[in-house]
Structures are given as C-alpha cells and as structure tokens.
Design a protein around this motif. Structure first.
Motif, PDB file in Angstrom:
ATOM      1  N   ASP B  33       0.826  -1.219   0.000  1.00 39.49           N
ATOM      2  CA  ASP B  33       0.000   0.000   0.000  1.00 39.49           C
ATOM      3  C   ASP B  33       0.854   1.259   0.000  1.00 39.49           C
ATOM      4  OD1 ASP B  33      -2.014  -1.858   0.257  1.00 39.49           O
ATOM      5  OD2 ASP B  33      -3.081  -0.780   1.829  1.00 39.49           O
ATOM      6  N   ARG B  36       2.520   1.882  -3.339  1.00 36.93           N
ATOM      7  CA  ARG B  36       1.551   2.390  -4.325  1.00 36.93           C
ATOM      8  C   ARG B  36       1.237   3.865  -4.065  1.00 36.93           C
ATOM      9  NH1 ARG B  36      -2.804  -2.497  -4.048  1.00 36.93           N
ATOM     10  NH2 ARG B  36      -3.799  -1.435  -5.801  1.00 36.93           N
ATOM     11  N   SER B  37       1.083   4.238  -2.795  1.00 42.85           N
ATOM     12  CA  SER B  37       0.840   5.648  -2.475  1.00 42.85           C
ATOM     13  C   SER B  37       2.070   6.486  -2.810  1.00 42.85           C
ATOM     14  CB  SER B  37       0.478   5.795  -0.992  1.00 42.85           C
ATOM     15  OG  SER B  37      -0.759   5.150  -0.712  1.00 42.85           O
ATOM     16  N   ARG B  39       4.355   5.965  -5.038  1.00 42.79           N
ATOM     17  CA  ARG B  39       4.467   6.121  -6.490  1.00 42.79           C
ATOM     18  C   ARG B  39       3.417   7.095  -7.029  1.00 42.79           C
ATOM     19  NH1 ARG B  39       4.598   7.529 -10.546  1.00 42.79           N
ATOM     20  NH2 ARG B  39       5.030   6.618 -12.588  1.00 42.79           N
ATOM     21  N   THR B  40       2.217   7.030  -6.493  1.00 46.30           N
ATOM     22  CA  THR B  40       1.135   7.932  -6.937  1.00 46.30           C
ATOM     23  C   THR B  40       1.518   9.388  -6.752  1.00 46.30           C
ATOM     24  OG1 THR B  40      -0.537   6.273  -6.382  1.00 46.30           O
ATOM     25  CG2 THR B  40      -1.295   8.562  -6.530  1.00 46.30           C
ATOM     26  N   TYR B  41       2.208   9.684  -5.653  1.00 43.86           N
ATOM     27  CA  TYR B  41       2.507  11.080  -5.314  1.00 43.86           C
ATOM     28  C   TYR B  41       3.959  11.456  -5.611  1.00 43.86           C
ATOM     29  CZ  TYR B  41      -2.160  10.999  -3.512  1.00 43.86           C
ATOM     30  OH  TYR B  41      -3.525  10.881  -3.427  1.00 43.86           O
ATOM     31  N   ALA B  81       5.416   0.334  -8.729  1.00 41.26           N
ATOM     32  CA  ALA B  81       5.305   0.914  -7.380  1.00 41.26           C
ATOM     33  C   ALA B  81       6.316   0.275  -6.432  1.00 41.26           C
ATOM     34  CB  ALA B  81       3.885   0.736  -6.852  1.00 41.26           C
ATOM     35  N   ARG B 172      -1.080   2.903   6.945  1.00 40.50           N
ATOM     36  CA  ARG B 172      -1.287   2.910   5.493  1.00 40.50           C
ATOM     37  C   ARG B 172      -2.199   4.067   5.081  1.00 40.50           C
ATOM     38  NH1 ARG B 172      -0.987  -1.662   7.863  1.00 40.50           N
ATOM     39  NH2 ARG B 172      -3.168  -1.635   8.525  1.00 40.50           N
ATOM     40  N   ALA B 173      -3.268   4.275   5.866  1.00 40.31           N
ATOM     41  CA  ALA B 173      -4.186   5.384   5.578  1.00 40.31           C
ATOM     42  C   ALA B 173      -3.514   6.721   5.880  1.00 40.31           C
ATOM     43  CB  ALA B 173      -5.464   5.229   6.402  1.00 40.31           C
ATOM     44  N   ALA B 176      -1.127   7.624   3.103  1.00 41.60           N
ATOM     45  CA  ALA B 176      -1.843   8.008   1.877  1.00 41.60           C
ATOM     46  C   ALA B 176      -2.389   9.431   1.999  1.00 41.60           C
ATOM     47  CB  ALA B 176      -2.983   7.017   1.612  1.00 41.60           C
ATOM     48  N   ILE B 177      -3.014   9.743   3.132  1.00 38.45           N
ATOM     49  CA  ILE B 177      -3.619  11.065   3.349  1.00 38.45           C
ATOM     50  C   ILE B 177      -2.529  12.139   3.407  1.00 38.45           C
ATOM     51  CG2 ILE B 177      -4.893  12.471   5.015  1.00 38.45           C
ATOM     52  CD1 ILE B 177      -6.320   9.727   5.790  1.00 38.45           C
ATOM     53  N   ASP B 180      -1.296  12.809  -0.042  1.00 34.75           N
ATOM     54  CA  ASP B 180      -2.318  13.512  -0.827  1.00 34.75           C
ATOM     55  C   ASP B 180      -2.421  14.978  -0.417  1.00 34.75           C
ATOM     56  OD1 ASP B 180      -4.600  13.317  -2.781  1.00 34.75           O
ATOM     57  OD2 ASP B 180      -5.690  14.055  -1.023  1.00 34.75           O
ATOM     58  N   GLY B 184      -1.323  16.090  -3.666  1.00 35.68           N
ATOM     59  CA  GLY B 184      -2.510  15.662  -4.404  1.00 35.68           C
ATOM     60  C   GLY B 184      -2.923  16.658  -5.469  1.00 35.68           C
TER      61      GLY B 184
END
Lengths: 186, 186
Positions: B33, B36-37, B39-41, B81, B172-173, B176-177, B180, B184
């Motif tokens: 997780d 993946r986060s 890599r997203t950001y 990721a 994990r949350a 991610a937050i 973002d 984000g």
C-alpha cells in the motif's frame, strides 16, 4: 451541518483485469483500515458487500472477536472503529438497511475517469449541506462492475498526484484519501 | 518545481501502548500500500527500516517476487510501485543511502500533537520550493520513539476529521492522506 456519510466496499459485482465480472475475497486489513478511516471522518456505517455465506461468516467471526473478545478491551479505539462495519449480501440488502434505494444518494468511485464525474471541491460542497445520506461506493479487484456505476447518482473523479497519471492506489488508500478530501480538518 | 520526497516506515525504534521502545514486524500490506501511495505522489524512495536480518530477508523475497516473478508481469503498475521500496537496518543506514543526515530534511508524523508541528498548508508551501530532499517518517505500532522525534527537523500535525478527535488511523491510511495533502491534484 453535513449530510450523513456511509461507506460501501463491494466484492461483487467487480471486474477483473480482463473486465470479466467476478467476486473477490474479503481481506482482513480492508475491514480494519476502512473502519478506522470511516470512524475518523464521521461516517455512520461501513458496509462490506459479499454474496457468499462463508465469507460473511468469516467477517462475522472477525468482527465478533473485536466486539466481544479481549482485543477490543486492549484497543478500545479499534473496537469503536469496527463497530461501524457490517456485512451484507448485496447492494440491494444495503439499500434495504438504509431505508431503500431512494432514501440515499449513491456516489461511485473509480481509478479511471467516469463521465460527468464530480471534482472533490464540487462533491464537498454537495456534502456540506442538507440532503439524503450519501453512500460512497468503492470497488475491490479491478473496480466496480458497469452495472454498479450505471445505477449511481453521481461519480467522483479519480485520485491523482500532482503531475502524475499513475492510478494504482490500494482501495484502503483511495478510501482514506477520498474521506479526507471530503471531511478532513486541515 | 518541488523538492524530492522520500517515505520512511520505521519498525524500530517504536513505542508500544505502554510507551516501551519495541520492534514491530513487517506487514505485507504495508509494503504494497505504501509503495503504491508513494508512487502515486511522485516519491522517489520508500525505505522500510527493520534491524532484524530475518525480516529483511522476508522483505527481500517479497520484493524479488514482484521484481522478477510472474506477478510483476501480470500487474506492471504494482511492479513499478514496488520498485521504490527497499529495506535498511536503521535510520542511520537510510541516511547513508541518501548522502548523510545533513543532506536531507526529516519530517516526523504522529497521531498525537507534537510541539511546533507544521500545519499541512505550511508543509506544502515548504515542499513546493527548492531545498534538500524531504524524508517523511511514519511509525508502526503506537508510534515513533521519542529519540526519532527529537532528532527530526520538523513535524506534521496529526490528521483529523472535521469536528473529530478520533486518532486511530492505520499507518497505510495516514501515509496516503499525508502524501495527498502535500502532493494531491484536486
């Protein structure tokens, strides 16, 4: 004042990588992480939608362990978060539990762009008023089946990082970010 | 233009519920997780810090499976990721890999308020400029040990929902937050 917010995690109907409609398995950390995020952002309910009895029994045993067992006494905040979670067999059963399909507004999420999707500022403005309870629906696997998306009232834009098109967040992360964008305190 | 961003997940030194300094176990979904986060950001690296050789071997086997095995061919985005993730034995080893402690700025996170913590708008402004790479450090268990917090350059305020004091998000949350809020695209 803000509208009641409900989270739904769908295990059927879901698509796989080839767009076939499939059923996915319940993942223990989906129960925990999404309950904790839902509780953080003031959601009233977290529905795990799975049609198979054995999976509902597994979910019931895990939730019962936290509601009645020693773990709930050891970590009261976890017990409180998991009190939001419950299993239902179908989206229809969830709607019944919420007073019927017409009693709620259904917002779907997707890692790919959907037609006429709301931006998060638009969605936040819509949530921060009066109206029916909002059910935000998340998919497992490769995402919600077309039938779920077609029957929604609204959709949210995919979550992206600045200047990035990478779209492979975990559903646990996507749910946490979605709720934070709608109900986070900066 | 934005500063290079690195994520670190600490398994030692961590505190438990009684504030004892402990070591926690690596969790498979923390690897997936948070990769993946990250890599997203647009993070460049994700360090998993664990002092025990057997845990580093486990991590290496999981990462190798995705880098070289069939799963990476089946889900290329996951492979991409997970290419950000790597294990190190200590924070000191991570700093060595990044050019030394003075080559980076260390931001710590916590579910409880820390002295002089930056708000997210402040942190975002600080990140969206020029400067050393920023390492955002997350704790497992009941959070980072005091020694880690004391040696940081800055801290972030805890993540909260609107009108809520509930502070039991999964790491994990929270990761991610955090990413973002800093990186984000709305």
């Amino acid at each position: 004042l803000s509208r009641r917010l409900v989270v739904a995690l769908v295990h059927y109907p879901i698509v796989d990588a080839q767009k076939n409609v499939v059923t996915t398995a319940i993942t223990n950390l989906d129960i925990h992480d999404i309950s904790r995020s839902a509780r953080t952002y003031g959601c009233t309910d977290y529905f795990l939608i799975h049609p198979i009895e054995a999976q509902q029994e597994l979910l019931g045993r895990i939730l019962g362990h936290w509601r009645e067992g020693s773990s709930g006494r050891r970590i009261p905040a976890r017990k409180e978060a998991l009190s939001l979670a419950r299993g239902v067999r179908s989206l229809a059963d969830m709607f019944d539990a919420l007073g019927g399909r017409d009693a709620v507004e259904v917002w779907v999420t997707s890692a790919s762009p959907l037609l006429r999707a709301m931006t998060f500022p638009e969605a936040k403005a819509r949530l921060d008023g009066e109206g029916k309870p909002v059910v935000i629906v998340f998919g497992t696997g490769w995402g919600l089946a077309p039938s779920v998306i077609e029957n929604a009232d609204a959709a949210l834009v995919p979550i992206r990082g600045e200047g990035s098109t990478f779209n492979h967040l975990s559903v646990r992360a996507a749910c946490a970010i979605t709720l934070d964008r709608l109900r986070g305190a900066q």
